[in-house]
Design a protein around this motif. Structure first.
Motif, mmCIF file in Angstrom:
data_model
loop_
_atom_site.group_PDB
_atom_site.id
_atom_site.type_symbol
_atom_site.label_atom_id
_atom_site.label_comp_id
_atom_site.label_asym_id
_atom_site.label_seq_id
_atom_site.Cartn_x
_atom_site.Cartn_y
_atom_site.Cartn_z
ATOM 1 N N LYS A 75 31.098 29.635 -35.038
ATOM 2 C CA LYS A 75 32.415 29.947 -35.600
ATOM 3 C C LYS A 75 32.820 29.003 -36.735
ATOM 4 O O LYS A 75 33.917 29.121 -37.273
ATOM 5 N N THR A 120 43.163 35.363 -41.191
ATOM 6 C CA THR A 120 43.964 35.958 -40.127
ATOM 7 C C THR A 120 45.450 35.794 -40.439
ATOM 8 O O THR A 120 45.839 34.967 -41.273
ATOM 9 N N GLN A 178 37.521 33.395 -37.016
ATOM 10 C CA GLN A 178 38.210 33.906 -35.834
ATOM 11 C C GLN A 178 37.220 34.240 -34.720
ATOM 12 O O GLN A 178 37.586 34.254 -33.554
ATOM 13 N N SER A 179 35.974 34.501 -35.076
ATOM 14 C CA SER A 179 34.938 34.767 -34.075
ATOM 15 C C SER A 179 33.588 34.362 -34.652
ATOM 16 O O SER A 179 33.471 34.108 -35.853
ATOM 17 N N LYS A 233 40.281 31.673 -39.679
ATOM 18 C CA LYS A 233 41.463 31.360 -38.871
ATOM 19 C C LYS A 233 42.055 30.004 -39.268
ATOM 20 O O LYS A 233 43.241 29.776 -39.138
ATOM 21 N N GLU A 234 41.186 29.111 -39.756
ATOM 22 C CA GLU A 234 41.641 27.768 -40.099
ATOM 23 C C GLU A 234 40.794 27.203 -41.233
ATOM 24 O O GLU A 234 39.583 27.420 -41.282
ATOM 25 N N ASP A 258 47.598 34.427 -38.636
ATOM 26 C CA ASP A 258 48.057 33.111 -38.196
ATOM 27 C C ASP A 258 47.236 31.975 -38.815
ATOM 28 O O ASP A 258 47.091 30.897 -38.232
ATOM 29 N N ILE A 259 46.739 32.194 -40.021
ATOM 30 C CA ILE A 259 45.934 31.197 -40.735
ATOM 31 C C ILE A 259 46.638 29.837 -40.760
ATOM 32 O O ILE A 259 47.858 29.762 -40.919
ATOM 33 N N LYS A 268 36.928 36.953 -40.325
ATOM 34 C CA LYS A 268 38.035 36.364 -41.084
ATOM 35 C C LYS A 268 38.161 34.889 -40.741
ATOM 36 O O LYS A 268 37.753 34.444 -39.672
#
Length: 125
Positions: free
Chosen positions: A83, A39, A108-109, A116-117, A41-42, A114
């Motif tokens: 997730k 994402t 992300q979901s 996210k972290e 905002d990774i 993708k």
């Protein structure tokens, strides 16, 4: 060419296959694939070193470290649930350095489109 050794899994988890491909892309220095699959905002928390936030800084960090690619990647385990996901294994770099790693992922979901972290633990052997 990077030699890839991966433990077999049940073969019916798209997220586990994605994490396998993500790790292979990292070992091969495929920055385009890595950037495409996180994402904007990774957050990449490299334990004991630094935290990288945002896709631009993520891309810059990948550019810095991609000069030395892995000659061998061994993926011992890949897990996913909801997730979350995880992978651990070993990498031998083209310069002969060896590392053991364990990465924890947050998608992300629950669909797993993708990352996210990422939280990375890496030990130089």
């Amino acid at each position: 060419m990077t030699k890839i050794i991966s433990s077999p899994n049940c073969g019916n988890s798209p997220k586990m296959e994605f994490l396998k491909q993500f790790n292979i892309a990292f070992a091969k220095g495929d920055i385009a694939f890595l950037i495409e699959n996180v994402t904007d905002d990774i957050v990449w928390n490299i334990i004991g070193d630094k935290t990288i936030e945002g896709i631009e800084v993520f891309a810059e960090e990948l550019e810095k470290i991609q000069s030395v690619k892995a000659s061998e990647l061994i993926l011992d385990q890949i897990l996913s649930h909801g997730k979350e996901g995880a992978a651990n294994g070993w990498m031998t770099m083209e310069n002969g350095m060896r590392y053991a790693f364990s990465d924890f992922y947050l998608f992300q979901s629950a669909k797993g489109e993708k990352l996210k972290e990422i939280t990375s633990y890496c030990i130089k052997l």
